[in-house]
Scaffold this motif. Structure first.
Motif, PDB file in Angstrom:
ATOM      1  N   HIS A 335     -16.129 -23.496 -66.150  1.00  0.00           N
ATOM      2  CA  HIS A 335     -14.511 -23.036 -65.135  1.00  0.00           C
ATOM      3  C   HIS A 335     -14.035 -22.415 -67.504  1.00  0.00           C
ATOM      4  N   THR A 336     -14.260 -22.894 -67.810  1.00  0.00           N
ATOM      5  CA  THR A 336     -13.709 -22.656 -69.825  1.00  0.00           C
ATOM      6  C   THR A 336     -14.344 -20.776 -70.054  1.00  0.00           C
ATOM      7  N   ALA A 337     -15.696 -21.367 -69.292  1.00  0.00           N
ATOM      8  CA  ALA A 337     -16.507 -20.054 -69.425  1.00  0.00           C
ATOM      9  C   ALA A 337     -16.930 -18.805 -68.771  1.00  0.00           C
ATOM     10  N   GLN A 338     -15.833 -19.481 -67.527  1.00  0.00           N
ATOM     11  CA  GLN A 338     -15.754 -18.238 -66.704  1.00  0.00           C
ATOM     12  C   GLN A 338     -14.816 -17.316 -67.151  1.00  0.00           C
ATOM     13  N   TYR A 339     -13.636 -18.385 -67.603  1.00  0.00           N
ATOM     14  CA  TYR A 339     -12.472 -17.579 -67.757  1.00  0.00           C
ATOM     15  C   TYR A 339     -12.908 -16.840 -69.788  1.00  0.00           C
ATOM     16  N   LEU A 340     -14.222 -17.064 -70.158  1.00  0.00           N
ATOM     17  CA  LEU A 340     -13.667 -16.483 -71.720  1.00  0.00           C
ATOM     18  C   LEU A 340     -14.115 -15.250 -71.547  1.00  0.00           C
ATOM     19  N   PHE A 341     -16.047 -15.508 -70.583  1.00  0.00           N
ATOM     20  CA  PHE A 341     -16.665 -14.361 -70.668  1.00  0.00           C
ATOM     21  C   PHE A 341     -16.733 -13.768 -68.597  1.00  0.00           C
ATOM     22  N   THR A 357     -24.515 -17.147 -67.557  1.00  0.00           N
ATOM     23  CA  THR A 357     -23.432 -18.075 -67.292  1.00  0.00           C
ATOM     24  C   THR A 357     -24.075 -19.094 -67.834  1.00  0.00           C
ATOM     25  N   SER A 360     -23.217 -18.852 -71.671  1.00  0.00           N
ATOM     26  CA  SER A 360     -21.733 -18.822 -72.038  1.00  0.00           C
ATOM     27  C   SER A 360     -21.152 -20.090 -72.067  1.00  0.00           C
ATOM     28  N   VAL A 364     -19.795 -22.387 -75.151  1.00  0.00           N
ATOM     29  CA  VAL A 364     -18.663 -22.950 -75.127  1.00  0.00           C
ATOM     30  C   VAL A 364     -18.350 -24.409 -75.623  1.00  0.00           C
ATOM     31  N   LEU A 367     -18.658 -24.325 -79.056  1.00  0.00           N
ATOM     32  CA  LEU A 367     -17.924 -24.385 -80.185  1.00  0.00           C
ATOM     33  C   LEU A 367     -17.220 -25.460 -80.273  1.00  0.00           C
TER      34      LEU A 367
END
Length: 381
Positions: A335-341, A357, A360, A364, A367
């Motif tokens: 979800h976080t990766a989709q939001y950012l990238f 995907t 990404s 995350v 990070l």
């Protein structure tokens, strides 16, 4: 959380731990997506190696768990070194009983925490009911196998430890081959007919992972102790044979690996290499490869000093339990990766979108691990 990281252990241990954990946390998804985007033989083969063998046989993915447990065993002689130095003794057997009791309590606490975390990963806090809760787990097996290997290490000399190792593997083989299972008889090494599966159905509470058996079940945890002991042997060898040159140490490790792999291959004819049952041949075969993997990391990082390339692996390895728990469902990295990238990925060719995907998600995760590393926050169990 702990704000200190141990400095008296080999850097290669964290790197190897990070290497095997990488494939679990997201590496496998990168490779599966890459094999679909670029279906060349090498990518297809690597993708096929990131699935468990259906029953008998071995893949790289089957090696990840035992390598992790092996590394925990290698760490043991180093983790007890400070206590031995403070007590002024050279071997753990010589530690005063008062000090040993403290170590036992610490080991038991660690095992209980790992068992509980394993329950959490399996969904304990969903409160689905006792019969729907799976109590066997990867973290639980690590805790139990490490605990009993530690008891053997603390109370027996090297010769006796080797006898324990041999006895565990031989005893497990004899039990699996010659103790009859109701309705199946003796030596039936199938999911339903094996002694391991029968014991799980009889004594393991809650839900079994595979209905008729559990790959992290009760009886197959016994040979996992031998996997941890193999790591203890290697850690002891590296610590106590300072008169060996680096070249001689490498030669001994490679020779030991070849012997173990050979034993595993030969034993496979009568007692198949099987991760689900954690067979004795599996312990030997994967133990040999565990030594080879460690030898590579030890040579490149600890002996030759090339460690900058392994920094991402060190990030993973220094917080391996935390990222395992998070990646198993506690944190929605996708979800976080989709939001950012996600917006950027939509502009890439359709066939490459699953690859980016997956990359990404890894980014995350790294990070988060980098942030924890810079803060010196480590989940110390």
């Amino acid at each position: 959380m702990s704000k200190a990281i141990t400095t008296d252990r080999l850097i290669s241990l964290d790197a190897l731990r990070g290497f095997v954990m990488f494939w679990i946390m997201s590496g496998e998804h990168i490779m599966h997506a890459l094999a679909k985007a670029v279906p060349i033989p090498v990518f297809i083969w690597m993708s096929s190696q990131l699935h468990h063998a259906e029953w008998n046989g071995i893949t790289f993915y089957d090696m990840i768990f035992p390598i992790f447990l092996f590394v925990a065993g290698v760490s043991m002689p180093y983790s007890f070194e400070k206590k031995m130095n403070l007590a002024g003794v050279k071997t753990p057997r010589e530690l005063p009983s008062k000090e040993k009791k403290k170590i036992y309590r610490s080991m038991l606490k660690r095992t209980c925490i790992l068992l509980f975390l394993g329950f959490v990963v399996n969904g304990l806090l969903r409160f689905d009911g006792f019969d729907q809760t799976r109590f066997a787990s990867v973290l639980g097996r690590i805790g139990l196998a490490w605990f009993f290997a530690g008891l053997i290490y603390l109370n027996f000399n090297l010769k006796s430890q080797l006898l324990w190792f041999t006895g565990i593997l031989a005893g497990y083989y004899l039990a699996m081959k010659f103790i009859p299972v109701p309705d199946f008889g003796a030596g039936v090494l199938t999911k339903e007919g094996s002694l391991e599966g029968y014991i799980d159905r009889l004594f393991l509470p809650g839900r079994l992972h595979s209905t008729v058996y559990d790959p992290e079940g009760l009886f197959s945890t016994i040979p996992a102790v031998a996997t941890a002991l193999l790591g203890v042997f290697l850690g002891t060898f590296l610590k106590t044979n300072n008169h060996f040159s680096s070249g001689n140490k490498l030669a001994v490790m490679i020779l030991a690996a070849i012997v173990l792999i050979g034993i595993g291959v030969i034993w496979d004819y009568d007692f198949p290499i099987n991760k689900h049952l954690w067979t004795s041949s599996f312990v030997c075969f994967v133990g040999g490869f565990s030594i080879l993997f460690f030898t590579f990391f030890y040579l490149v990082i600890d002996l030759l000093g090339f460690h900058k390339w392994a920094f991402p692996l060190l990030l993973i390895g220094s917080n391996s339990i935390l990222i395992y728990i998070a990646a198993e469902g506690l944190v929605d990295f996708a979800h976080t990766a989709q939001y950012l990238f996600g917006g950027i990925i939509k502009f890439t060719p359709l066939i490459w979108q699953p690859v980016f995907t997956a990359l990404s998600i890894t980014f995350v995760q790294l990070l988060l691990l980098y942030f924890l590393y810079k803060k010196r926050w480590f989940l110390k169990v």
